[in-house]
Design a protein around this motif. Structure first.
Motif, PDB file in Angstrom:
ATOM      1  N   ALA A 145       9.776  29.512  39.153  1.00 58.46           N
ATOM      2  CA  ALA A 145       8.819  30.217  40.012  1.00 58.46           C
ATOM      3  C   ALA A 145       7.450  30.297  39.347  1.00 58.46           C
ATOM      4  O   ALA A 145       6.412  30.135  40.007  1.00 58.46           O
ATOM      5  N   ARG A 146       7.435  30.532  38.028  1.00 60.86           N
ATOM      6  CA  ARG A 146       6.166  30.563  37.307  1.00 60.86           C
ATOM      7  C   ARG A 146       5.505  29.183  37.333  1.00 60.86           C
ATOM      8  O   ARG A 146       4.297  29.058  37.544  1.00 60.86           O
ATOM      9  N   TRP A 147       6.318  28.137  37.156  1.00 62.60           N
ATOM     10  CA  TRP A 147       5.787  26.775  37.226  1.00 62.60           C
ATOM     11  C   TRP A 147       5.210  26.484  38.610  1.00 62.60           C
ATOM     12  O   TRP A 147       4.145  25.871  38.726  1.00 62.60           O
ATOM     13  N   ALA A 148       5.892  26.927  39.661  1.00 60.01           N
ATOM     14  CA  ALA A 148       5.425  26.647  41.017  1.00 60.01           C
ATOM     15  C   ALA A 148       4.090  27.332  41.309  1.00 60.01           C
ATOM     16  O   ALA A 148       3.290  26.837  42.116  1.00 60.01           O
ATOM     17  N   GLU A 149       3.828  28.447  40.651  1.00 61.45           N
ATOM     18  CA  GLU A 149       2.556  29.140  40.862  1.00 61.45           C
ATOM     19  C   GLU A 149       1.388  28.343  40.306  1.00 61.45           C
ATOM     20  O   GLU A 149       0.334  28.245  40.941  1.00 61.45           O
ATOM     21  N   ALA A 150       1.570  27.794  39.124  1.00 62.70           N
ATOM     22  CA  ALA A 150       0.505  27.002  38.487  1.00 62.70           C
ATOM     23  C   ALA A 150       1.101  26.206  37.348  1.00 62.70           C
ATOM     24  O   ALA A 150       1.915  26.722  36.584  1.00 62.70           O
ATOM     25  N   HIS A 151       0.699  24.945  37.250  1.00 66.72           N
ATOM     26  CA  HIS A 151       1.241  24.071  36.211  1.00 66.72           C
ATOM     27  C   HIS A 151       0.279  22.915  35.977  1.00 66.72           C
ATOM     28  O   HIS A 151      -0.668  22.703  36.741  1.00 66.72           O
ATOM     29  N   ILE A 152       0.518  22.177  34.909  1.00 67.95           N
ATOM     30  CA  ILE A 152      -0.271  20.979  34.659  1.00 67.95           C
ATOM     31  C   ILE A 152      -0.063  20.020  35.828  1.00 67.95           C
ATOM     32  O   ILE A 152       1.070  19.757  36.237  1.00 67.95           O
ATOM     33  N   ARG A 153      -1.143  19.512  36.337  1.00 64.59           N
ATOM     34  CA  ARG A 153      -1.081  18.641  37.512  1.00 64.59           C
ATOM     35  C   ARG A 153      -0.089  17.496  37.312  1.00 64.59           C
ATOM     36  O   ARG A 153      -0.127  16.792  36.317  1.00 64.59           O
ATOM     37  N   GLY A 154       0.799  17.332  38.303  1.00 66.40           N
ATOM     38  CA  GLY A 154       1.771  16.254  38.269  1.00 66.40           C
ATOM     39  C   GLY A 154       3.022  16.527  37.475  1.00 66.40           C
ATOM     40  O   GLY A 154       3.931  15.689  37.427  1.00 66.40           O
ATOM     41  N   SER A 155       3.112  17.698  36.853  1.00 62.58           N
ATOM     42  CA  SER A 155       4.285  17.993  36.027  1.00 62.58           C
ATOM     43  C   SER A 155       5.501  18.334  36.878  1.00 62.58           C
ATOM     44  O   SER A 155       5.394  18.674  38.063  1.00 62.58           O
ATOM     45  N   VAL A 156       6.663  18.229  36.262  1.00 60.41           N
ATOM     46  CA  VAL A 156       7.926  18.665  36.858  1.00 60.41           C
ATOM     47  C   VAL A 156       8.486  19.778  35.970  1.00 60.41           C
ATOM     48  O   VAL A 156       7.978  20.029  34.875  1.00 60.41           O
ATOM     49  N   HIS A 157       9.519  20.455  36.458  1.00 61.75           N
ATOM     50  CA  HIS A 157      10.059  21.598  35.715  1.00 61.75           C
ATOM     51  C   HIS A 157      11.493  21.348  35.270  1.00 61.75           C
ATOM     52  O   HIS A 157      12.323  20.885  36.054  1.00 61.75           O
ATOM     53  N   ALA A 158      11.778  21.641  34.002  1.00 62.32           N
ATOM     54  CA  ALA A 158      13.135  21.567  33.453  1.00 62.32           C
ATOM     55  C   ALA A 158      13.749  22.956  33.512  1.00 62.32           C
ATOM     56  O   ALA A 158      13.348  23.850  32.754  1.00 62.32           O
ATOM     57  N   ASP A 159      14.699  23.140  34.409  1.00 61.28           N
ATOM     58  CA  ASP A 159      15.297  24.452  34.661  1.00 61.28           C
ATOM     59  C   ASP A 159      16.623  24.544  33.912  1.00 61.28           C
ATOM     60  O   ASP A 159      17.608  23.908  34.274  1.00 61.28           O
ATOM     61  N   PHE A 160      16.655  25.373  32.870  1.00 60.05           N
ATOM     62  CA  PHE A 160      17.854  25.483  32.038  1.00 60.05           C
ATOM     63  C   PHE A 160      18.967  26.282  32.705  1.00 60.05           C
ATOM     64  O   PHE A 160      20.029  26.465  32.112  1.00 60.05           O
ATOM     65  N   THR A 161      18.752  26.748  33.920  1.00 59.42           N
ATOM     66  CA  THR A 161      19.841  27.373  34.679  1.00 59.42           C
ATOM     67  C   THR A 161      20.528  26.367  35.596  1.00 59.42           C
ATOM     68  O   THR A 161      21.508  26.710  36.257  1.00 59.42           O
ATOM     69  N   GLY A 163      -7.528  23.224  32.452  1.00 51.50           N
ATOM     70  CA  GLY A 163      -7.471  23.730  33.815  1.00 51.50           C
ATOM     71  C   GLY A 163      -7.301  22.685  34.898  1.00 51.50           C
ATOM     72  O   GLY A 163      -7.653  22.928  36.052  1.00 51.50           O
ATOM     73  N   ASP A 164      -6.768  21.501  34.541  1.00 51.30           N
ATOM     74  CA  ASP A 164      -6.483  20.481  35.562  1.00 51.30           C
ATOM     75  C   ASP A 164      -5.091  20.796  36.109  1.00 51.30           C
ATOM     76  O   ASP A 164      -4.094  20.205  35.706  1.00 51.30           O
ATOM     77  N   ASN A 165      -5.038  21.749  37.040  1.00 47.95           N
ATOM     78  CA  ASN A 165      -3.776  22.366  37.423  1.00 47.95           C
ATOM     79  C   ASN A 165      -3.320  21.994  38.827  1.00 47.95           C
ATOM     80  O   ASN A 165      -4.113  21.652  39.695  1.00 47.95           O
ATOM     81  N   GLY A 166      -2.031  22.108  39.028  1.00 52.29           N
ATOM     82  CA  GLY A 166      -1.428  21.963  40.338  1.00 52.29           C
ATOM     83  C   GLY A 166      -0.672  23.233  40.694  1.00 52.29           C
ATOM     84  O   GLY A 166      -0.578  24.159  39.895  1.00 52.29           O
ATOM     85  N   ALA A 167      -0.124  23.282  41.883  1.00 48.96           N
ATOM     86  CA  ALA A 167       0.670  24.422  42.324  1.00 48.96           C
ATOM     87  C   ALA A 167       1.676  23.933  43.356  1.00 48.96           C
ATOM     88  O   ALA A 167       1.519  22.856  43.942  1.00 48.96           O
ATOM     89  N   GLY A 168       2.706  24.720  43.574  1.00 48.75           N
ATOM     90  CA  GLY A 168       3.741  24.347  44.527  1.00 48.75           C
ATOM     91  C   GLY A 168       4.758  23.403  43.912  1.00 48.75           C
ATOM     92  O   GLY A 168       4.670  23.012  42.748  1.00 48.75           O
ATOM     93  N   GLU A 169       5.731  23.045  44.728  1.00 46.76           N
ATOM     94  CA  GLU A 169       6.826  22.208  44.246  1.00 46.76           C
ATOM     95  C   GLU A 169       6.436  20.748  44.065  1.00 46.76           C
ATOM     96  O   GLU A 169       7.024  20.031  43.266  1.00 46.76           O
ATOM     97  N   GLY A 170       5.451  20.264  44.802  1.00 44.67           N
ATOM     98  CA  GLY A 170       5.056  18.869  44.681  1.00 44.67           C
ATOM     99  C   GLY A 170       6.124  17.937  45.246  1.00 44.67           C
ATOM    100  O   GLY A 170       7.040  18.345  45.956  1.00 44.67           O
ATOM    101  N   HIS A 171       6.002  16.658  44.923  1.00 46.06           N
ATOM    102  CA  HIS A 171       6.940  15.663  45.410  1.00 46.06           C
ATOM    103  C   HIS A 171       7.985  15.352  44.352  1.00 46.06           C
ATOM    104  O   HIS A 171       7.702  15.353  43.156  1.00 46.06           O
ATOM    105  N   ALA A 172       9.211  15.081  44.793  1.00 52.34           N
ATOM    106  CA  ALA A 172      10.270  14.707  43.859  1.00 52.34           C
ATOM    107  C   ALA A 172       9.919  13.372  43.217  1.00 52.34           C
ATOM    108  O   ALA A 172       9.545  12.428  43.907  1.00 52.34           O
ATOM    109  N   PRO A 173      10.026  13.267  41.896  1.00 54.08           N
ATOM    110  CA  PRO A 173       9.677  12.007  41.237  1.00 54.08           C
ATOM    111  C   PRO A 173      10.722  10.928  41.513  1.00 54.08           C
ATOM    112  O   PRO A 173      11.874  11.220  41.856  1.00 54.08           O
ATOM    113  N   ALA A 174      10.315   9.685  41.358  1.00 52.63           N
ATOM    114  CA  ALA A 174      11.274   8.585  41.441  1.00 52.63           C
ATOM    115  C   ALA A 174      12.235   8.688  40.264  1.00 52.63           C
ATOM    116  O   ALA A 174      11.819   8.955  39.135  1.00 52.63           O
TER     117      ALA A 174
END
Length: 284
Positions: free
Chosen positions: A44-60, A137-148
């Motif tokens: 949820a924190r990642w979805a609020e703001a993250h490095i543009r184009g990044s994905v999230h590794a969820d340890f849960t 501050g080159d940031n993105g937000a939201g879930e974005g697109h699933a990577p290939a």
């Protein structure tokens, strides 16, 4: 690419086609239903703001940890972990940059796990999210697109992690140095962060969370780090903490300083304190 990269380096390479940037932010909280601390997703924190184009590794999520009903953040099956990384877009030719929102503890843990399955094209972002958001501050937000999906070949290095029997044996072998990555207060038995206190007999305390400058979250200088680590770089070292997160920061930085024989004890003190044959020291 070095295993530690700057924000300037990442900003210059952010649009490289083989680059995969992974936000490793996760946390821990008390779970009333189980009566234990549990890992909490940082998605949820990642979805609020993250490095543009990044994905999230969820340890849960499956693939990033083993059976969470017993211990937090244990090792998953290596193929399940490789599958999880492939879902994030990581393949054999990827260049991976890892970061989190604090002291790079989770980022270094994922870096160590990638080495475990034989993937060496990964780096940690020095300063992580706090410095990136403040200075770039080159940031993105939201879930974005699933990577290939990527494709990873595994070359497992089982020696990068050990289980409790190896630590029990090391107590008496005279040649292995045991390193505790928890805080000084926990090491001394004066605090019980995440429900854990005390240390394995003979363990040297090098707190993983204190290897960064607290203002910038960048790692300390090479000279400052080297002064905290053992002089003998060829000596076998077993590192541990509560669940292998803080210990990974120590292992990452010792590896950078040229230490040659490092392994992390999983699942760490959370298992050690429950084992009937494992001694614990609650005072220095």
């Amino acid at each position: 690419m070095d295993i530690l990269v700057s924000h300037d380096w990442l900003a210059a390479h952010l649009d490289d086609p083989d680059l995969v940037v992974i936000d490793c932010t996760n946390g821990a909280a008390w779970d009333e239903s189980s009566g234990k601390f549990k890992t909490v997703s940082g998605r949820a924190r990642w979805a609020e703001a993250h490095i543009r184009g990044s994905v999230h590794a969820d340890f849960t999520e499956p693939g990033f940890a083993g059976n969470a009903d017993k211990y937090r953040n244990t090792l998953p099956d290596p193929r399940a972990f490789a599958d999880a990384m492939e879902r994030l877009g990581v393949g054999d030719t990827s260049c991976v940059v890892l970061y989190d929102d604090a002291a790079s503890l989770w980022a270094t843990r994922l870096w160590w796990m990638l080495r475990w399955i034989g993937f060496d094209r990964a780096a940690v972002l020095n300063g992580g999210w706090p410095t990136w958001s403040a200075e770039v501050g080159d940031n993105g937000a939201g879930e974005g697109h699933a990577p290939a999906r990527g494709r990873l070949s595994m070359r497992l290095r089982p020696e990068l992690f050990v289980e409790i029997d190896a630590v029990l044996s090391a107590l008496h072998d005279g040649g292995t140095l045991i390193i505790d990555g928890l805080s000084a207060a926990q090491h001394a038995g004066k605090a019980a962060e995440l429900g854990l206190s005390g240390h394995i007999p003979g363990a040297v305390n090098i707190p993983g969370a204190e290897l960064v400058d607290q203002a910038t979250m960048r790692f300390l200088s090479d000279d400052a780090l080297a002064a905290r680590f053992p002089v003998q770089k060829a000596r076998r070292c077993i590192l541990y903490c509560g669940s292998g997160i803080a210990a990974a920061s120590v292992a990452f930085n010792m590896h950078r300083m040229g230490h040659e024989s490092l392994t992390i004890y999983m699942p760490g003190l959370q298992e050690w304190v429950e084992h009937p044959e494992a001694p614990i020291v609650t005072g220095i």
